[in-house]
Design a protein around this motif. Structure first.
Motif, PDB file in Angstrom:
ATOM      1  N   VAL A 130       0.184  87.548  54.419  1.00 14.30           N
ATOM      2  CA  VAL A 130       0.455  86.771  55.630  1.00 14.30           C
ATOM      3  C   VAL A 130      -0.704  86.890  56.622  1.00 14.30           C
ATOM      4  O   VAL A 130      -1.187  85.894  57.167  1.00 14.30           O
ATOM      5  CB  VAL A 130       1.777  87.227  56.290  1.00 14.30           C
ATOM      6  N   ALA A 131      -1.165  88.121  56.850  1.00 18.08           N
ATOM      7  CA  ALA A 131      -2.221  88.349  57.846  1.00 18.08           C
ATOM      8  C   ALA A 131      -3.528  87.657  57.452  1.00 18.08           C
ATOM      9  O   ALA A 131      -4.168  87.000  58.282  1.00 18.08           O
ATOM     10  CB  ALA A 131      -2.455  89.848  58.028  1.00 18.08           C
ATOM     11  N   THR A 132      -3.943  87.793  56.188  1.00 11.89           N
ATOM     12  CA  THR A 132      -5.211  87.181  55.776  1.00 11.89           C
ATOM     13  C   THR A 132      -5.119  85.665  55.765  1.00 11.89           C
ATOM     14  O   THR A 132      -6.117  84.982  56.035  1.00 11.89           O
ATOM     15  CB  THR A 132      -5.647  87.692  54.387  1.00 11.89           C
ATOM     16  N   TYR A 133      -3.929  85.128  55.493  1.00  9.45           N
ATOM     17  CA  TYR A 133      -3.764  83.681  55.534  1.00  9.45           C
ATOM     18  C   TYR A 133      -3.842  83.166  56.972  1.00  9.45           C
ATOM     19  O   TYR A 133      -4.569  82.215  57.270  1.00  9.45           O
ATOM     20  CB  TYR A 133      -2.436  83.273  54.913  1.00  9.45           C
ATOM     21  N   VAL A 134      -3.098  83.792  57.876  1.00  3.61           N
ATOM     22  CA  VAL A 134      -3.062  83.347  59.277  1.00  3.61           C
ATOM     23  C   VAL A 134      -4.443  83.456  59.922  1.00  3.61           C
ATOM     24  O   VAL A 134      -4.867  82.565  60.668  1.00  3.61           O
ATOM     25  CB  VAL A 134      -2.017  84.161  60.071  1.00  3.61           C
ATOM     26  N   LEU A 135      -5.169  84.525  59.627  1.00  6.55           N
ATOM     27  CA  LEU A 135      -6.487  84.735  60.238  1.00  6.55           C
ATOM     28  C   LEU A 135      -7.606  84.053  59.458  1.00  6.55           C
ATOM     29  O   LEU A 135      -8.758  84.071  59.890  1.00  6.55           O
ATOM     30  CB  LEU A 135      -6.779  86.237  60.352  1.00  6.55           C
ATOM     31  N   GLY A 136      -7.264  83.476  58.309  1.00  8.31           N
ATOM     32  CA  GLY A 136      -8.268  82.769  57.518  1.00  8.31           C
ATOM     33  C   GLY A 136      -9.372  83.673  57.012  1.00  8.31           C
ATOM     34  O   GLY A 136     -10.551  83.303  57.010  1.00  8.31           O
ATOM     35  N   ILE A 137      -9.013  84.880  56.580  1.00  3.23           N
ATOM     36  CA  ILE A 137     -10.011  85.863  56.150  1.00  3.23           C
ATOM     37  C   ILE A 137     -10.543  85.503  54.764  1.00  3.23           C
ATOM     38  O   ILE A 137      -9.777  85.342  53.814  1.00  3.23           O
ATOM     39  CB  ILE A 137      -9.412  87.287  56.152  1.00  3.23           C
ATOM     40  N   GLY A 138     -11.863  85.367  54.672  1.00  2.82           N
ATOM     41  CA  GLY A 138     -12.493  84.986  53.420  1.00  2.82           C
ATOM     42  C   GLY A 138     -13.276  86.120  52.797  1.00  2.82           C
ATOM     43  O   GLY A 138     -13.223  87.267  53.260  1.00  2.82           O
ATOM     44  N   ASP A 139     -14.013  85.792  51.736  1.00  2.00           N
ATOM     45  CA  ASP A 139     -14.787  86.773  50.971  1.00  2.00           C
ATOM     46  C   ASP A 139     -13.881  87.896  50.474  1.00  2.00           C
ATOM     47  O   ASP A 139     -14.187  89.075  50.591  1.00  2.00           O
ATOM     48  CB  ASP A 139     -15.927  87.345  51.826  1.00  2.00           C
ATOM     49  N   ARG A 140     -12.752  87.494  49.885  1.00  2.00           N
ATOM     50  CA  ARG A 140     -11.785  88.474  49.387  1.00  2.00           C
ATOM     51  C   ARG A 140     -12.069  88.774  47.914  1.00  2.00           C
ATOM     52  O   ARG A 140     -11.539  88.125  47.024  1.00  2.00           O
ATOM     53  CB  ARG A 140     -10.357  87.942  49.536  1.00  2.00           C
ATOM     54  N   HIS A 141     -12.951  89.721  47.664  1.00  2.00           N
ATOM     55  CA  HIS A 141     -13.195  90.151  46.294  1.00  2.00           C
ATOM     56  C   HIS A 141     -12.574  91.529  46.076  1.00  2.00           C
ATOM     57  O   HIS A 141     -12.054  92.157  47.006  1.00  2.00           O
ATOM     58  CB  HIS A 141     -14.692  90.143  45.972  1.00  2.00           C
ATOM     59  N   ASN A 142     -12.641  92.018  44.847  1.00  2.00           N
ATOM     60  CA  ASN A 142     -11.923  93.247  44.512  1.00  2.00           C
ATOM     61  C   ASN A 142     -12.595  94.523  45.004  1.00  2.00           C
ATOM     62  O   ASN A 142     -12.054  95.619  44.789  1.00  2.00           O
ATOM     63  CB  ASN A 142     -11.677  93.331  42.996  1.00  2.00           C
ATOM     64  N   ASP A 143     -13.740  94.410  45.680  1.00  2.00           N
ATOM     65  CA  ASP A 143     -14.324  95.593  46.306  1.00  2.00           C
ATOM     66  C   ASP A 143     -13.956  95.715  47.776  1.00  2.00           C
ATOM     67  O   ASP A 143     -14.300  96.714  48.414  1.00  2.00           O
ATOM     68  CB  ASP A 143     -15.854  95.568  46.167  1.00  2.00           C
ATOM     69  N   ASN A 144     -13.308  94.707  48.349  1.00  2.00           N
ATOM     70  CA  ASN A 144     -12.836  94.870  49.731  1.00  2.00           C
ATOM     71  C   ASN A 144     -11.319  94.735  49.844  1.00  2.00           C
ATOM     72  O   ASN A 144     -10.781  94.456  50.909  1.00  2.00           O
ATOM     73  CB  ASN A 144     -13.566  93.933  50.701  1.00  2.00           C
ATOM     74  N   ILE A 145     -10.659  94.972  48.717  1.00  2.00           N
ATOM     75  CA  ILE A 145      -9.211  95.171  48.713  1.00  2.00           C
ATOM     76  C   ILE A 145      -8.975  96.542  48.097  1.00  2.00           C
ATOM     77  O   ILE A 145      -9.491  96.833  47.010  1.00  2.00           O
ATOM     78  CB  ILE A 145      -8.476  94.088  47.903  1.00  2.00           C
ATOM     79  N   MET A 146      -8.239  97.380  48.778  1.00  2.00           N
ATOM     80  CA  MET A 146      -8.068  98.765  48.338  1.00  2.00           C
ATOM     81  C   MET A 146      -6.595  99.108  48.158  1.00  2.00           C
ATOM     82  O   MET A 146      -5.710  98.391  48.644  1.00  2.00           O
ATOM     83  CB  MET A 146      -8.719  99.727  49.347  1.00  2.00           C
ATOM     84  N   ILE A 147      -6.360 100.216  47.477  1.00  2.00           N
ATOM     85  CA  ILE A 147      -4.996 100.677  47.271  1.00  2.00           C
ATOM     86  C   ILE A 147      -4.970 102.200  47.265  1.00  2.00           C
ATOM     87  O   ILE A 147      -5.906 102.847  46.779  1.00  2.00           O
ATOM     88  CB  ILE A 147      -4.402 100.116  45.950  1.00  2.00           C
ATOM     89  N   ARG A 148      -3.935 102.743  47.860  1.00  2.00           N
ATOM     90  CA  ARG A 148      -3.752 104.194  47.840  1.00  2.00           C
ATOM     91  C   ARG A 148      -2.858 104.576  46.673  1.00  2.00           C
ATOM     92  O   ARG A 148      -2.158 103.738  46.093  1.00  2.00           O
ATOM     93  CB  ARG A 148      -3.124 104.664  49.161  1.00  2.00           C
TER      94      ARG A 148
END
Length: 493
Positions: free
Chosen positions: A335-353
């Protein structure tokens, strides 16, 4: 003349004020008379913030807005401090000595935490904004004259540390202008640690174009074990856009929690300390989705639908995977990335604990701006919801599951909650228009937010709109996987 509104807070004549001829003495006197009937506490905070925008230069109007802010708690001041400082130090205020400047200095003097951020927000603009340097110097000096010797000493140490870090960062970038020899870079960094005069525990140079420094500072002696303080120091990147996005995430988190909706956001610390210089907090016990996928099959792990599930299972063999936390955090960031229109979403800037908490980092593209590769738009899906994410939720081959249904319900509830605060979100971004952030430079940039939040639609249509975005992500999941694979194969940043 002026027609009379029923004096109710929700009927504040903001639209009328936008059309006033402020060069006409009689019109201005009528406005001042009208506003004299409004008590500051009756103003909505969002309206008060709008009155501080570039649309209203009248001192009477701005004083009314500042008086409304006086009743805010320290936590609420921190929510809006980034915008308030920008409005104060830039040309929105006609004079150095303004009601807003005095208000900010007073709040900074009353709270050490506000004072800390106030100092850096103002100081970081000095090098990058020469046209208003005199105003920034006057405001900063007024605060420092009253903050006390202890705070002055603390700021002196902080500035010295930042300058030393910048010197080391520049030296290393000059020594190693490309991405090669990073192992030797990490070793050579030890030769420069003496310059920092700080108790560093671990340090390395990260494999990125700008050569950010990964630093872990030894904690103060304590009877109990303490975790080192970890930061990433970046020289060459404007972090103000990241600060704005993280501020928006903090605001979204508070909006959702008011609705008893905890979506496990991770709004890590980020602060600009100068022109294209700043620090980012290291989030512990987290790894990138790219690293997870590599561990499950190298670069081809990007196409392995069960890669994330298998990794999570390996991290908690004695207990069930915390799918609830994964579903909530995934929904929040979708929801947040869609509303803010956040781009350049590749697998090195998505993290998981390891506990299943997913989160995004590195917000270099916002408001619908996307990256291209060889003239081709790399991102087609509205947000990242890949087959391996869906696999964790039990959504396999289009088969429905309880977790996936919960994901959809959580997304729509979160989305509709933000829509009810769309005016505040748009206002906070619009107050940053004069800061020089490239992707936030014109009023037209606000259009993305309004469209994403479906301001013109009713609630039922807005709900259906977001459900359609989820369906679109499912259809285009393979394109995101392909983008992940290209990123890992080519090392594209």
């Amino acid at each position: 003349g002026v027609f009379i509104w029923r004096l109710r807070p929700e009927r504040f004549p903001l639209g009328y004020l936008r059309n006033v001829d402020w060069m006409n003495r009689n019109s201005v006197e009528d406005v001042h008379w009208l506003l004299g009937y409004w008590q500051p506490e009756e103003l909505d905070v969002t309206v008060a913030l709008e009155l501080l925008s570039m649309d209203f230069a009248d001192e009477f109007v701005r004083r009314l807005a500042v008086k409304r802010l006086e009743s805010l708690s320290n936590d609420d001041v921190l929510k809006y401090l980034l915008q308030l400082v920008q409005v104060c130090i830039l040309k929105v205020e006609p004079y150095h000595d303004s009601f807003l400047a005095r208000y900010l200095i007073q709040r900074a003097l009353r709270s050490k935490r506000i004072g800390h951020f106030f100092f850096w927000y103002v100081r970081s603009e000095v090098a990058g904004c020469p046209y208003f340097r005199q105003r920034m110097a006057v405001i900063l000096e007024a605060y420092l004259l009253g903050c006390g010797q202890a705070m002055l000493d603390s700021f002196t140490q902080q500035v010295q540390a930042v300058e030393a870090l910048q010197e080391v960062a520049v030296i290393i970038k000059n020594l190693y202008p490309d991405k090669t020899n990073l192992d030797s870079t990490s070793r050579d960094f030890g030769d420069h640690q003496a310059k920092l005069n700080e108790p560093l525990d671990k340090c390395k140079v990260m494999a990125s174009k700008k050569k950010p420094l990964w630093l872990e500072f030894s904690p103060m002696p304590s009877p109990t074990s303490a975790t080192p303080v970890g930061i990433i120091f970046k020289e060459g990147d404007d972090l103000r856009q990241d600060m704005l996005v993280i501020q928006a995430l903090v605001l979204m988190d508070s909006i959702w929690k008011e609705k008893s909706l905890d979506l496990n956001l991770v709004p890590y610390g980020c602060i600009s300390t100068g022109h294209n210089i700043g620090m980012i907090e290291i989030v512990r016990n987290a790894t990138t989705i790219a690293a997870v996928q590599r561990s499950q099959g190298g670069a081809t792990g990007a196409f392995k639908n069960n890669a994330l599930f298998e990794w999570l299972k390996s991290k908690c063999p004695l207990q069930e995977i915390n799918v609830d936390r994964f579903v909530n955090s995934c929904a929040g960031y979708c929801v947040a990335t869609y509303v803010l229109g956040i781009g350049d979403r590749h697998n090195d800037n998505i993290m998981i604990r390891e506990d299943g908490n997913l989160f995004h980092i590195d917000f270099g593209h916002i408001l619908g701006n996307r990256k291209y590769f060889l003239g081709v738009k790399r991102e087609r899906a509205p947000f990242v919801l890949t087959p391996d994410f869906l696999y964790v939720m039990g959504r396999v081959d289009g088969r429905n599951s309880l977790y996936f249904q919960r994901f959809r319900d959580t997304c729509t509830e979160a989305y509709l909650s933000l829509r009810s605060h769309s005016r505040l979100l748009v206002t906070l971004f619009s107050l940053m228009l004069l800061t020089g952030i490239p992707e936030l430079s014109a009023a037209e940039d606000m259009r993305y937010l309004r469209v994403a939040l479906q301001e013109e639609q009713n609630e039922a249509d807005a709900r259906e709109h977001f459900l359609q975005q989820i369906s679109e992500c499912e259809k285009l999941g393979w394109t995101v996987q392909a983008n992940f694979w290209i990123h890992m194969m080519g090392g594209i940043k």
